[in-house]
Design an enzyme around this catalytic site. Structure first.
Site, PDB file in Angstrom:
ATOM      1  N   CYS A  44      -1.823   4.479  12.906  1.00 30.51           N
ATOM      2  CA  CYS A  44      -2.314   5.850  12.828  1.00 30.51           C
ATOM      3  C   CYS A  44      -2.831   6.248  14.206  1.00 30.51           C
ATOM      4  O   CYS A  44      -3.135   5.383  15.034  1.00 30.51           O
ATOM      5  CB  CYS A  44      -3.412   5.951  11.769  1.00 30.51           C
ATOM      6  SG  CYS A  44      -4.675   4.689  11.946  1.00 30.51           S
ATOM      7  N   GLY A  51       8.894  -5.222   4.171  1.00 31.14           N
ATOM      8  CA  GLY A  51       9.870  -4.304   4.732  1.00 31.14           C
ATOM      9  C   GLY A  51      11.205  -4.511   4.037  1.00 31.14           C
ATOM     10  O   GLY A  51      11.959  -5.403   4.387  1.00 31.14           O
ATOM     11  N   GLY A  52      11.464  -3.716   3.003  1.00 35.68           N
ATOM     12  CA  GLY A  52      12.768  -3.747   2.355  1.00 35.68           C
ATOM     13  C   GLY A  52      13.007  -4.888   1.389  1.00 35.68           C
ATOM     14  O   GLY A  52      14.151  -5.160   1.026  1.00 35.68           O
ATOM     15  N   THR A  67       8.680   0.023  -1.329  1.00 35.71           N
ATOM     16  CA  THR A  67       9.642   0.990  -1.867  1.00 35.71           C
ATOM     17  C   THR A  67      10.315   0.518  -3.157  1.00 35.71           C
ATOM     18  O   THR A  67      10.607   1.317  -4.040  1.00 35.71           O
ATOM     19  CB  THR A  67      10.698   1.281  -0.780  1.00 35.71           C
ATOM     20  OG1 THR A  67       9.994   1.732   0.380  1.00 35.71           O
ATOM     21  CG2 THR A  67      11.681   2.342  -1.219  1.00 35.71           C
ATOM     22  N   ILE A 119       3.530  11.356   3.434  1.00 35.43           N
ATOM     23  CA  ILE A 119       2.572  11.748   2.397  1.00 35.43           C
ATOM     24  C   ILE A 119       1.320  12.333   3.067  1.00 35.43           C
ATOM     25  O   ILE A 119       0.712  13.264   2.546  1.00 35.43           O
ATOM     26  CB  ILE A 119       2.173  10.526   1.524  1.00 35.43           C
ATOM     27  CG1 ILE A 119       3.424   9.824   0.945  1.00 35.43           C
ATOM     28  CG2 ILE A 119       1.197  10.927   0.426  1.00 35.43           C
ATOM     29  CD1 ILE A 119       4.275  10.663   0.029  1.00 35.43           C
ATOM     30  N   SER A 155       0.818  -1.214   0.000  1.00 33.94           N
ATOM     31  CA  SER A 155       0.000   0.000   0.000  1.00 33.94           C
ATOM     32  C   SER A 155       0.851   1.264   0.000  1.00 33.94           C
ATOM     33  O   SER A 155       1.852   1.352   0.700  1.00 33.94           O
ATOM     34  CB  SER A 155      -0.893  -0.007   1.235  1.00 33.94           C
ATOM     35  OG  SER A 155      -1.638   1.180   1.283  1.00 33.94           O
TER      36      SER A 155
HETATM   37  C1  LIG Z   1       5.416   6.579  -0.064  1.00 38.62           C
HETATM   38  C2  LIG Z   1       4.830   5.544   0.839  1.00 38.62           C
HETATM   39  C3  LIG Z   1       3.459   5.562   1.137  1.00 38.62           C
HETATM   40  C4  LIG Z   1       2.896   4.603   1.977  1.00 38.62           C
HETATM   41  N1  LIG Z   1       1.540   4.624   2.226  1.00 38.62           N
HETATM   42  C5  LIG Z   1       0.976   3.657   3.001  1.00 38.62           C
HETATM   43  C6  LIG Z   1      -0.434   3.614   3.233  1.00 38.62           C
HETATM   44  O1  LIG Z   1      -1.207   4.446   2.713  1.00 38.62           O
HETATM   45  N2  LIG Z   1      -0.949   2.632   4.039  1.00 38.62           N
HETATM   46  C7  LIG Z   1      -0.129   1.677   4.594  1.00 38.62           C
HETATM   47  O2  LIG Z   1      -0.623   0.801   5.302  1.00 38.62           O
HETATM   48  N3  LIG Z   1       1.203   1.668   4.369  1.00 38.62           N
HETATM   49  C8  LIG Z   1       1.772   2.642   3.599  1.00 38.62           C
HETATM   50  N4  LIG Z   1       3.136   2.616   3.371  1.00 38.62           N
HETATM   51  C9  LIG Z   1       3.964   1.572   3.996  1.00 38.62           C
HETATM   52  C10 LIG Z   1       4.257   0.429   3.023  1.00 38.62           C
HETATM   53  O3  LIG Z   1       3.072  -0.203   2.589  1.00 38.62           O
HETATM   54  C11 LIG Z   1       5.185  -0.607   3.681  1.00 38.62           C
HETATM   55  O4  LIG Z   1       4.548  -1.125   4.825  1.00 38.62           O
HETATM   56  C12 LIG Z   1       6.537  -0.048   4.098  1.00 38.62           C
HETATM   57  O5  LIG Z   1       6.990   0.905   3.151  1.00 38.62           O
HETATM   58  C13 LIG Z   1       7.606  -1.132   4.285  1.00 38.62           C
HETATM   59  O6  LIG Z   1       7.815  -1.874   3.099  1.00 38.62           O
HETATM   60  P1  LIG Z   1       8.974  -1.530   1.999  1.00 38.62           P
HETATM   61  O7  LIG Z   1      10.272  -1.396   2.742  1.00 38.62           O
HETATM   62  O8  LIG Z   1       8.912  -2.653   1.029  1.00 38.62           O
HETATM   63  O9  LIG Z   1       8.566  -0.220   1.403  1.00 38.62           O
HETATM   64  C14 LIG Z   1       3.719   3.592   2.531  1.00 38.62           C
HETATM   65  C15 LIG Z   1       5.087   3.566   2.225  1.00 38.62           C
HETATM   66  C16 LIG Z   1       5.652   4.512   1.390  1.00 38.62           C
HETATM   67  C17 LIG Z   1       7.130   4.439   1.081  1.00 38.62           C
END
Ligand SMILES: Cc1cc2nc3c(=O)[nH]c(=O)nc-3n(C[C@H](O)[C@H](O)[C@H](O)COP(=O)(O)O)c2cc1C
Ligand SMILES: Cc1cc2nc3c(=O)[nH]c(=O)nc-3n(C[C@H](O)[C@H](O)[C@H](O)COP(=O)(O)OP(=O)(O)OC[C@H]3O[C@@H](n4cnc5c(N)ncnc54)[C@H](O)[C@@H]3O)c2cc1C
Ligand code: FES
Lengths: 272, 321
Positions: free
Chosen positions: B140, B253-254, B276, B81, B31
């Protein structure tokens, strides 16, 4: 006149381009040329940009792609050229790549400048590496028989674009902050001379420069005045409208500058 | 010539729910990193994904935070954001009607200010065609608890989970916050409410200061850290949660590639999300589906489930099905 600018609509691919040339320009910047996939060239318009990965395969640092406007394309050779001024490690890594090495590129991204068919006098106002998209726009406009005045501002003479980079038909006028070439001062001070001449104005550069240009235009404006298209610069992550990290506040709400921009009508943007 | 059949990538994320959440592969864009699916539909073949999670929505439209909203950090990024979204009503009109014609299941991520609002939103989404499952973002603030994060408190996390569970029969995934002191305690409290699955981790709260401006690089001051930098924290938390609950876990996560994903599966995740990485490598989720298939085949595995939890001696998640 206030044409509604389009959204991003060119095809988007992630590709590995082979660098065919890399040379210095404007003192501290580089023109990097690399190959692109078949079938993209015909979709590229001035103002479009690409996102370049600033690290090698398997590296996570620097992590995010760097956006760069398209400076030019060679449809016959199927190559694209970017004008890159490195500010940090990502930009530096990209310009350190040499011919034969490769770049991972995502594009074609964003919307583009739009020249109205009845506009014949086009004013370009560029600051620093903001020269890039306006160079491509000038080439296209001259090829269509339009008159182009191209104003460029830089700190010193050696940071100016060499006149040979622009088509002969372009009237190229420069300003330097230290007075080492052309008008001593800001490029926006030159713009006032062309406001009644121009049918449309196109600009790209640092935000303070574009804000100063707007003040000049508002001061000298009589009647409706020419339409002004700006290309904004925001920190970006995805480049395709997915992260909402790059928004611009417009009179119609928050817009993602990577898909609803980077080109906006100057007066559609909310100025702080 | 080998006549070996290929390993199955299929996973079941809601084994006890008649409305089912069976994915043909365990790879899900996360998300906030994949828009509403459409943004990437002209970049990659979105229909090949196991599922995708849409950008978090709220009950009312939100304009989001001031700029700058993102900044790069070592092997990661911070984002604030501010949940910019059109609000649930406009969302329901616009996106699910598109997804209804897609093969790939759409998981709707949402958050709210109160327990009642969570339930209200789940009720609205319950029978919307095109919505396959809900992912509840509890990272949140609870405005009835002085802004304390729902996901950092076991009772508040359980209250949200119960309220959403009672409001919908859709598969429900609760997305945990890595800021919780005892993630296993939160996970256990959430799982007790009869939700279908747990996803983790959301971003870690972080900060970055520009020495030149002497200010935070993000207008909101703090932001959520994501990307490869958070992966070891995420793997550890998935490992702990997999010992505490027996419902399926979605790990994230990553994750950038095969080896990252394998860590999560082996810690006890049944599926993974990729956030990401979509920004740096939009093709990464599709590449991972292919790489998982090749790897599992080479290992002689019959199914992805053969490796789930293998690095976790006290693994419980998914074992009851
Ligand atoms: C730009 C951005 C926006 C995000 N918006 C949401 C969101 O609206 N709801 C949510 O549950 N997580 C949100 N996340 C968190 C990601 O879904 C994820 O849990 C987190 O980035 C860790 O995973 P990653 O390291 O693969 O990015 C957001 C992350 C990023 C980077
Ligand atoms: C649509 C779009 C088109 C662009 N086109 C071009 C182009 O054609 N040519 C070009 O050279 N750049 C262009 N840019 C800017 C370019 O994307 C950034 O300069 C680049 O991302 C910086 O990466 P870096 O690794 O060099 O510096 P980073 O490591 O990201 O930054 C290092 C330091 O420099 C500062 N910094 C970064 N960028 C700038 C900047 N542009 N001006 C002043 N300070 C800065 C940062 O705040 C930071 O303190 C464009 C940006 C956008 C959004
Ligand atoms: S860079 Fe992600 S929405 Fe524009």
């Amino acid at each position: 006149m206030a044409a509604v600018l389009g959204k991003a609509s060119a095809p988007v691919r992630e590709w590995t381009g082979e660098i065919t040339a890399n040379r210095t320009i404007m003192g501290d910047s580089y023109l990097v040329t690399f190959t692109m996939p078949e079938g993209l060239a015909q979709h590229i318009e001035p103002g479009h940009f690409v996102n370049v990965l600033p690290s090698g395969a398997g590296s996570f640092d620097p992590l995010l792609r760097r956006p760069y406007s398209i400076y030019g394309i060679d449809a016959a050779a199927n190559t694209m050229t970017l004008l890159i001024r490195p500010y940090g490690r990502g930009g530096q890594w990209i310009v350190d790549q040499q011919p034969g090495q490769s770049l991972n590129v995502l594009g074609i991204l964003g919307n583009h400048y739009e020249v109205a068919p009845r506009s014949s006098h086009l004013l370009m106002v560029a600051g620093g590496v903001g020269a890039a998209p306006l160079k491509m726009l000038s080439e296209q406009a001259v090829a269509q028989g339009k008159s182009v005045v191209y104003l460029l501002g830089a700190r010193r003479e050696d940071q100016l674009l060499d006149a040979s980079e622009l088509p002969h038909a372009v009237e190229y006028i420069v300003a330097t902050e230290d007075g080492s070439a052309g008008h001593k001062g800001f490029v926006t001070e030159l713009a006032a001379n062309y406001l009644t001449w121009a049918d449309q104005i196109f600009t790209c550069g640092p935000t303070p420069m574009m804000a100063a240009l707007r003040n000049v235009i508002l001061q000298h404006r009589f009647g409706k005045g020419p339409q002004v298209q700006i290309s904004v610069e925001r920190t970006m992550a995805c480049g395709v409208g997915a992260c909402l990290g790059c928004v611009v506040e417009t009179k119609k709400g928050m817009k993602a500058s990577c898909v609803d921009g980077p080109v906006f009508d100057m007066e559609s943007v909310v100025w702080g | 010539m080998s006549t070996q059949t290929r390993a199955s990538l299929q996973v079941d994320l809601a084994p006890h729910n008649p409305r089912e959440l069976i994915l043909r592969n365990p790879v899900i864009p996360a998300s906030g990193c994949f828009g509403y699916g459409q943004e990437y539909s002209h970049v990659i073949d979105v229909q090949r994904l196991g599922a995708f999670c849409s950008k978090g929505i709220t009950s009312q439209p939100r304009a989001g935070n001031p700029m700058p909203r993102i900044t790069e950090t070592p092997a990661g990024m911070l984002n604030a954001i501010g949940l910019q979204n059109p609000g649930i009503d406009a969302f329901i009109k616009k996106y699910p009607p598109i997804w209804e014609h897609w093969d790939v299941p759409a998981i709707v991520n949402f958050s709210a200010d109160t327990v009642e609002e969570f339930a209200e939103m789940a009720r609205k989404l319950d029978d919307v065609p095109g919505v396959a499952a809900l992912e509840v973002n509890i990272s949140c603030p609870n405005i009835h608890a002085g802004g304390f994060c729902f996901g950092w408190d076991a009772r508040m996390s359980a209250d949200v989970s119960r309220a959403v569970r009672e409001a919908t029969t859709l598969p429900v995934i609760i997305k945990l916050s890595p800021g919780a002191v005892d993630i296993a305690e939160i996970a256990a409290a959430v799982a007790e409410q009869g939700v279908d699955a747990i996803s983790l981790i959301n971003t870690l709260v972080g900060m970055s200061i520009d020495p030149v401006t002497r200010r935070s690089r993000i207008a909101n001051t703090t932001g959520g850290l994501s990307g490869p930098a958070v992966k070891p924290v995420a793997v550890r938390q998935v490992y702990q949660v997999a010992q505490a609950v027996d419902i399926p876990i979605i790990g994230l996560g990553g994750i950038f590639g095969l080896n990252d994903a394998l860590e999560f599966f082996m810690a006890g995740a049944t599926a993974i999300e990729m956030g990401t990485v979509c920004f740096s490598h939009p093709v990464a989720p599709i590449q991972l589906i292919d790489d998982l298939q090749t790897w599992l085949d080479a290992q002689g595995c019959a199914s992805i489930m053969d490796i789930v939890g293998v690095a976790n001696p006290q693994f419980r998640a998914g074992k009851d099905s």
